[in-house]
Design a protein around this motif. Structure first.
Motif, short mmCIF file in Angstrom:
data_model
loop_
_atom_site.label_atom_id
_atom_site.label_comp_id
_atom_site.label_asym_id
_atom_site.label_seq_id
_atom_site.Cartn_x
_atom_site.Cartn_y
_atom_site.Cartn_z
N ALA A 286 -5.44 -13.93 -0.51
CA ALA A 286 -6.41 -13.59 0.53
C ALA A 286 -7.79 -13.38 -0.08
N GLU A 287 -8.81 -13.97 0.54
CA GLU A 287 -10.18 -13.78 0.06
C GLU A 287 -10.59 -12.32 0.20
N ARG A 288 -10.15 -11.70 1.29
CA ARG A 288 -10.33 -10.26 1.51
C ARG A 288 -8.99 -9.69 1.92
N VAL A 289 -8.50 -8.71 1.16
CA VAL A 289 -7.16 -8.20 1.39
C VAL A 289 -7.02 -7.60 2.79
N ASN A 290 -8.11 -7.06 3.34
CA ASN A 290 -8.05 -6.50 4.68
C ASN A 290 -7.64 -7.55 5.72
N GLU A 291 -7.95 -8.82 5.43
CA GLU A 291 -7.52 -9.88 6.33
C GLU A 291 -5.99 -9.98 6.34
N ALA A 292 -5.37 -9.81 5.17
CA ALA A 292 -3.91 -9.82 5.11
C ALA A 292 -3.33 -8.59 5.80
N VAL A 293 -3.99 -7.44 5.64
CA VAL A 293 -3.54 -6.23 6.34
C VAL A 293 -3.55 -6.48 7.84
N ASP A 294 -4.64 -7.05 8.33
CA ASP A 294 -4.76 -7.31 9.77
C ASP A 294 -3.72 -8.32 10.25
N ASP A 295 -3.49 -9.37 9.47
CA ASP A 295 -2.55 -10.41 9.87
C ASP A 295 -1.13 -9.88 9.95
N PHE A 296 -0.67 -9.22 8.89
CA PHE A 296 0.70 -8.70 8.90
C PHE A 296 0.84 -7.58 9.95
N GLY A 297 -0.19 -6.74 10.10
CA GLY A 297 -0.14 -5.70 11.11
C GLY A 297 -0.04 -6.26 12.50
N TYR A 313 3.01 -6.50 4.72
CA TYR A 313 2.14 -5.45 5.25
C TYR A 313 2.05 -4.28 4.26
N ALA A 314 3.19 -3.84 3.73
CA ALA A 314 3.19 -2.73 2.77
C ALA A 314 2.45 -3.10 1.50
N PHE A 315 2.64 -4.34 1.02
CA PHE A 315 1.97 -4.78 -0.21
C PHE A 315 0.46 -4.86 0.01
N ALA A 316 0.06 -5.39 1.15
CA ALA A 316 -1.38 -5.48 1.45
C ALA A 316 -1.99 -4.08 1.54
N LEU A 317 -1.28 -3.14 2.17
CA LEU A 317 -1.78 -1.76 2.25
C LEU A 317 -1.92 -1.14 0.85
N SER A 318 -1.01 -1.49 -0.05
CA SER A 318 -1.11 -0.96 -1.42
C SER A 318 -2.37 -1.46 -2.10
N LYS A 319 -2.79 -2.67 -1.77
CA LYS A 319 -3.96 -3.26 -2.41
C LYS A 319 -5.28 -2.70 -1.88
N VAL A 320 -5.25 -2.04 -0.73
CA VAL A 320 -6.48 -1.45 -0.18
C VAL A 320 -6.45 0.07 -0.30
N LEU A 327 4.05 3.12 2.34
CA LEU A 327 5.40 3.69 2.27
C LEU A 327 6.04 3.77 3.65
N GLU A 328 5.23 4.15 4.62
CA GLU A 328 5.75 4.25 5.99
C GLU A 328 6.16 2.88 6.51
N ALA A 329 5.33 1.87 6.23
CA ALA A 329 5.62 0.51 6.69
C ALA A 329 6.86 -0.05 6.00
N LEU A 330 7.11 0.39 4.77
CA LEU A 330 8.21 -0.16 3.98
C LEU A 330 9.56 0.49 4.30
N LYS A 331 9.54 1.65 4.95
CA LYS A 331 10.78 2.40 5.18
C LYS A 331 11.92 1.58 5.78
N PRO A 332 11.69 0.82 6.86
CA PRO A 332 12.81 0.05 7.44
C PRO A 332 13.40 -0.95 6.45
N ALA A 348 8.31 1.83 -5.68
CA ALA A 348 7.98 2.64 -6.85
C ALA A 348 6.47 2.69 -7.07
N GLU A 349 5.81 1.55 -6.89
CA GLU A 349 4.35 1.48 -7.05
C GLU A 349 3.65 2.34 -6.00
N LEU A 350 4.12 2.26 -4.76
CA LEU A 350 3.51 3.03 -3.67
C LEU A 350 3.74 4.53 -3.88
#
Length: 498
Positions: A286-297, A313-320, A327-332, A348-350
């Motif tokens: 992604a040129e801007r990680v927030n774009e990935a956050v928005d897309d997966f969200g 979505y969880a990985f993109a959130l980790s990058k911003v 962590l909340e998004a990854l729970k399921p 583990a990273e989060l």
């Protein structure tokens, strides 16, 4: 998204230089008996390996690679699964993920196979990805460049190098390909095109058979090219790069499909890693990680609760910097795939980023226990130990895991950092020089070795070790490269007695 329009020029220069030097330094004809394959007389396996190494150095040096351990490991796992069922003679394959959003792949003599990130993102299933990789690996195992150059006696090596370099690199401008073909005035154009088509068909045939042997659906190759061919007709100027470098028509697609249908039917189920690594690649590209956050969200809110969307979505959130939200998004996903290593590593990273370092470290150790041969987990654990100022444990981990040492370039950088923390600067310089050398950066390797040799506290054994590595490196570097190093850096003037 990142894009590297100069890649085709770098690859062309690399191959032309490597092969052109060979052509200039070797007599056109030697009165020797013919031994081995005819292709060996034009381009030996050793020369092919040299080409592959030089192209790899350009990829590293130009920052063209997606150097993510998990994505790289996944592509390597698919590649080696295919290779195990491919050519009888082992090939030292090296698989790279190219940070280019265009849909393309290429193979270079010496076993280098490049897969554009855009190709991974566009594949609908794992068999489509395997189809393209099997095709590219066939170009290597069948030694198509060497065979073509040997068959075309009117063309010289430099001409073929320029043509193949332009084709494999996926130039956005078709004129580059035709210009490369036109470099040799005596080349019979139609003959070269026909021979290239023959190679494409051979790579299709071998690749499809290899796919089936490896357990993938052999229909994957035909379905992927049919999809791209349909896209080219719908969008005209938006022709996928892979169709510029690997021309496809309805006849070729039909032949591929017929070959697949003639093989035993394979019911392949995609691995979860396929979808997770696609999502990870989307974030990394992604040129801007927030774009990935928005897309997966957006996809989550629309009801897509698939593992790939949750993970992406969880990985993109980790990058911003939104670790708690990640962590909340990854729970399921943690609940449904509690032992999946990529999910464990991300969790583990989060945890570490959200202030729960002890819990994150414990989960990382658990992931490694469950997956003791998974290189990304080994590297992540080693980095965590270094961050915790436990260099002896990190070094022991890296040195006792053979599958990481020598197979992941990053291993040497971590070994260098561990040695530095332990106060063994000579060992640190040796390991970091090896790191640069593995990336094809000869200048960087020499710089690190010379820095080590200037250490006042260097004992005779360490001095001998660094000197031996330095001398071996100098003997392998072409004289013109050494001359360039001498001209470009005063520290190297008179070092080599030139």
């Amino acid at each position: 998204m990142r894009t590297y329009p100069a890649l085709h020029l770098l690859a062309a220069l690399t191959l032309t230089t490597a092969l052109g030097a060979q052509a200039q330094g070797t007599p056109a004809a030697l009165d020797l008996p013919q031994m081995g394959e005819p292709a060996d007389l034009t381009l030996s396996p050793a020369q092919e390996a040299k080409i592959g190494a030089e192209v790899a150095a350009e990829l590293y040096g130009g920052d063209y690679l997606v150097e993510d351990p998990e994505v790289s490991d996944y592509i390597n796992s698919v590649g080696w699964k295919l290779a195990a069922k491919g050519a009888a003679a082992p090939v030292p394959f090296k698989f790279y993920v190219i940070g280019d959003p265009r849909i393309n792949a290429f193979a270079v003599p010496g076993g280098l196979v490049g897969i554009n990130a855009g190709l991974l993102l566009s594949a609908d299933n794992e068999s489509e990805l395997a189809g393209v990789m099997g095709h590219e690996q066939a170009h290597v195992t069948q030694r198509h460049l060497a065979r073509t150059a040997a068959d075309t006696r009117t063309a010289n090596i430099a001409t073929w190098a320029a043509m193949i370099a332009a084709i494999i690199a996926g130039s956005a401008n078709p004129d580059v390909i035709f210009g490369a073909l036109a470099l040799g005035q005596s080349v019979n154009y139609q003959r070269e095109v026909n021979y290239t088509r023959a190679h494409e068909l051979e790579a299709d045939r071998i690749g499809i058979h290899t796919m089936a042997e490896a357990g993938y659906d052999p229909e994957g190759m035909a379905s992927f090219f049919a999809k791209l061919e349909q896209q080219s007709r719908l969008y005209g100027a938006g022709l996928p790069e892979i169709l510029r470098t690997h021309p496809v028509n309805t006849t070729r697609i039909a032949e591929a499909r017929a070959r697949a249908e003639a093989l035993p039917k394979t019911e392949h189920r995609d691995s979860v890693e396929f979808s997770l690594m696609k999502a990870r690649t989307q974030v990394l590209m992604a040129e801007r990680v927030n774009e990935a956050v928005d897309d997966f969200g957006r996809r989550l809110r629309a009801g897509d609760n698939s593992p790939a969307v949750r993970y992406g979505y969880a990985f993109a959130l980790s990058k911003v910097g939104r670790a708690d939200d990640g962590l909340e998004a990854l729970k399921p996903l943690v609940a449904s795939l509690p032992r999946q290593v990529n999910v464990q590593l991300l969790q583990a990273e989060l945890l570490a980023d959200s202030g729960h370092s002890a819990e994150g470290r414990a989960l990382l150790a658990k992931a490694l226990t469950l997956n003791p041969r998974y290189a990304p987990a080994i590297l992540a654990q080693a980095q965590a130990l270094l961050d915790d100022k436990k260099p002896a444990e990190a070094r022991q981990l890296l040195l006792t895991r053979d599958q990481a040492l020598g197979t992941r370039v990053e291993t040497y950088r971590l070994l260098s950092e561990a040695s530095r923390q332990l106060g063994n600067i000579a060992e640190s310089q040796f390991q970091i020089a090896t790191y640069y050398l593995q990336r094809g950066d000869q200048r960087g390797a020499l710089t690190q070795l010379d820095a080590g040799l200037r250490l006042a506290s260097l004992d005779p054994q360490d001095r001998a070790r660094l000197s031996a590595m330095r001398q071996d490196l100098i003997e392998k570097i072409p004289k013109n490269v050494l001359a360039d190093i001498n001209r470009g850096d005063r520290r190297y003037r008179n070092t080599y007695g030139q």
